[in-house]
Write a protein that holds these residues in place. Structure first.
Motif, PDB file in Angstrom:
ATOM      1  N   ASN A   1      12.223   7.041   3.218  1.00 64.19           N
ATOM      2  CA  ASN A   1      13.115   7.598   4.231  1.00 64.19           C
ATOM      3  C   ASN A   1      12.917   9.101   4.418  1.00 64.19           C
ATOM      4  N   ASP A   2      12.688   9.838   3.329  1.00 61.58           N
ATOM      5  CA  ASP A   2      12.467  11.279   3.450  1.00 61.58           C
ATOM      6  C   ASP A   2      11.223  11.571   4.291  1.00 61.58           C
ATOM      7  N   ALA A   3      10.178  10.816   4.073  1.00 61.32           N
ATOM      8  CA  ALA A   3       8.947  11.006   4.843  1.00 61.32           C
ATOM      9  C   ALA A   3       9.170  10.637   6.305  1.00 61.32           C
ATOM     10  N   LEU A   4       9.924   9.576   6.571  1.00 60.14           N
ATOM     11  CA  LEU A   4      10.234   9.189   7.944  1.00 60.14           C
ATOM     12  C   LEU A   4      11.036  10.289   8.629  1.00 60.14           C
ATOM     13  N   ARG A   5      12.017  10.810   7.919  1.00 58.09           N
ATOM     14  CA  ARG A   5      12.836  11.899   8.464  1.00 58.09           C
ATOM     15  C   ARG A   5      11.947  13.083   8.836  1.00 58.09           C
ATOM     16  N   SER A   6      11.021  13.415   7.983  1.00 59.77           N
ATOM     17  CA  SER A   6      10.118  14.531   8.236  1.00 59.77           C
ATOM     18  C   SER A   6       9.249  14.282   9.470  1.00 59.77           C
ATOM     19  N   VAL A   7       8.703  13.087   9.580  1.00 56.80           N
ATOM     20  CA  VAL A   7       7.865  12.762  10.741  1.00 56.80           C
ATOM     21  C   VAL A   7       8.667  12.907  12.027  1.00 56.80           C
ATOM     22  N   VAL A   8       9.875  12.339  12.047  1.00 57.52           N
ATOM     23  CA  VAL A   8      10.675  12.350  13.273  1.00 57.52           C
ATOM     24  C   VAL A   8      11.193  13.750  13.584  1.00 57.52           C
ATOM     25  N   LEU A   9      11.856  14.376  12.619  1.00 52.69           N
ATOM     26  CA  LEU A   9      12.529  15.644  12.892  1.00 52.69           C
ATOM     27  C   LEU A   9      11.591  16.851  12.920  1.00 52.69           C
ATOM     28  N   GLU A  10      10.553  16.827  12.106  1.00 51.56           N
ATOM     29  CA  GLU A  10       9.690  18.002  12.014  1.00 51.56           C
ATOM     30  C   GLU A  10       8.410  17.893  12.831  1.00 51.56           C
ATOM     31  N   ARG A  11       7.929  16.684  13.035  1.00 52.44           N
ATOM     32  CA  ARG A  11       6.660  16.560  13.758  1.00 52.44           C
ATOM     33  C   ARG A  11       6.850  16.065  15.180  1.00 52.44           C
ATOM     34  N   LEU A  12       7.547  14.933  15.341  1.00 50.29           N
ATOM     35  CA  LEU A  12       7.688  14.386  16.693  1.00 50.29           C
ATOM     36  C   LEU A  12       8.573  15.264  17.567  1.00 50.29           C
ATOM     37  N   GLN A  13       9.734  15.651  17.051  1.00 51.29           N
ATOM     38  CA  GLN A  13      10.649  16.448  17.866  1.00 51.29           C
ATOM     39  C   GLN A  13      10.131  17.860  18.111  1.00 51.29           C
TER      40      GLN A  13
ATOM     41  N   VAL B   1       0.831  -1.207   0.000  1.00 51.82           N
ATOM     42  CA  VAL B   1       0.000   0.000   0.000  1.00 51.82           C
ATOM     43  C   VAL B   1       0.867   1.261   0.000  1.00 51.82           C
ATOM     44  N   GLY B   2       2.139   1.098  -0.382  1.00 52.83           N
ATOM     45  CA  GLY B   2       3.011   2.254  -0.559  1.00 52.83           C
ATOM     46  C   GLY B   2       3.762   2.718   0.660  1.00 52.83           C
ATOM     47  N   LEU B   3       3.680   1.985   1.758  1.00 55.00           N
ATOM     48  CA  LEU B   3       4.404   2.355   2.978  1.00 55.00           C
ATOM     49  C   LEU B   3       5.682   1.526   3.039  1.00 55.00           C
ATOM     50  N   HIS B   4       6.712   2.015   2.350  1.00 52.78           N
ATOM     51  CA  HIS B   4       7.931   1.245   2.139  1.00 52.78           C
ATOM     52  C   HIS B   4       8.939   1.349   3.277  1.00 52.78           C
ATOM     53  N   THR B   5       8.769   2.304   4.176  1.00 59.72           N
ATOM     54  CA  THR B   5       9.699   2.471   5.287  1.00 59.72           C
ATOM     55  C   THR B   5       8.942   2.399   6.598  1.00 59.72           C
ATOM     56  N   SER B   6       9.411   1.522   7.485  1.00 56.87           N
ATOM     57  CA  SER B   6       8.810   1.378   8.809  1.00 56.87           C
ATOM     58  C   SER B   6       9.903   1.489   9.854  1.00 56.87           C
ATOM     59  N   ALA B   7       9.534   2.043  11.004  1.00 53.41           N
ATOM     60  CA  ALA B   7      10.506   2.200  12.077  1.00 53.41           C
ATOM     61  C   ALA B   7       9.788   2.202  13.417  1.00 53.41           C
ATOM     62  N   TYR B   8      10.512   1.767  14.427  1.00 55.30           N
ATOM     63  CA  TYR B   8      10.081   1.995  15.797  1.00 55.30           C
ATOM     64  C   TYR B   8      10.774   3.271  16.230  1.00 55.30           C
TER      65      TYR B   8
END
Length: 142
Positions: A111-123, A60-67
């Motif tokens: 990875n770019d989307a993951l980076r954005s979630v972590v650095l721009e939204r969560l932090q 479904v297009g979610l190619h990067t997953s992380a804890y």
């Protein structure tokens, strides 16, 4: 309190949430009326909290997953939980004990989307003191 039949019914539903009342009755060797009544009670008592489809994230297009682990300011969980629920990439969250306070499962398109979630939204959340990201290379869900 759950009896043996209730526990077996829950196990069957965990294997296949699309089972009909009739199929549950057959698998548990109980009447259909009993199966429907038990299922209704399990839902009413919030033992069964919902029915959902499990999907392959990659398909479904979610190619990067992380804890992602979060260390948070004390007494901030209730407000933080609501803020985390508003981030669609956060697929699961848990308040935990140990070296960090919150464990998130984050699924993104890359990875770019993951980076954005972590650095721009969560932090950016005031309650978040620090984060740590653990990439998932292979996922075996049950």
């Amino acid at each position: 309190m759950l009896d043996d039949i209730d526990r077996r019914m829950v196990a069957e539903l965990q294997r296949d949430g699309r089972l009909t009342g009739r199929a549950l009755a057959e698998r548990l060797t109980i009447s259909r009326a009993n199966a429907y009544a038990r299922l209704a009670r399990l839902v009413d008592d919030r033992v069964v909290t919902g029915f959902t489809a499990l999907v392959d994230p990659d398909k479904v297009g979610l190619h990067t997953s992380a804890y992602v682990t979060l260390t948070v300011r004390q007494n901030s969980w209730r407000e933080l939980r609501e803020q985390l629920r508003a981030i669609p990439e956060v697929r699961h969250m848990a308040l935990v004990g140990g070296d960090f306070d919150v464990l998130l499962l984050v699924r993104t398109t890359g990875n770019d989307a993951l980076r954005s979630v972590v650095l721009e939204r969560l932090q950016a959340l005031p309650a978040v003191v620090s984060t740590r990201t653990i990439l998932i290379f292979e996922d075996e869900s049950r």
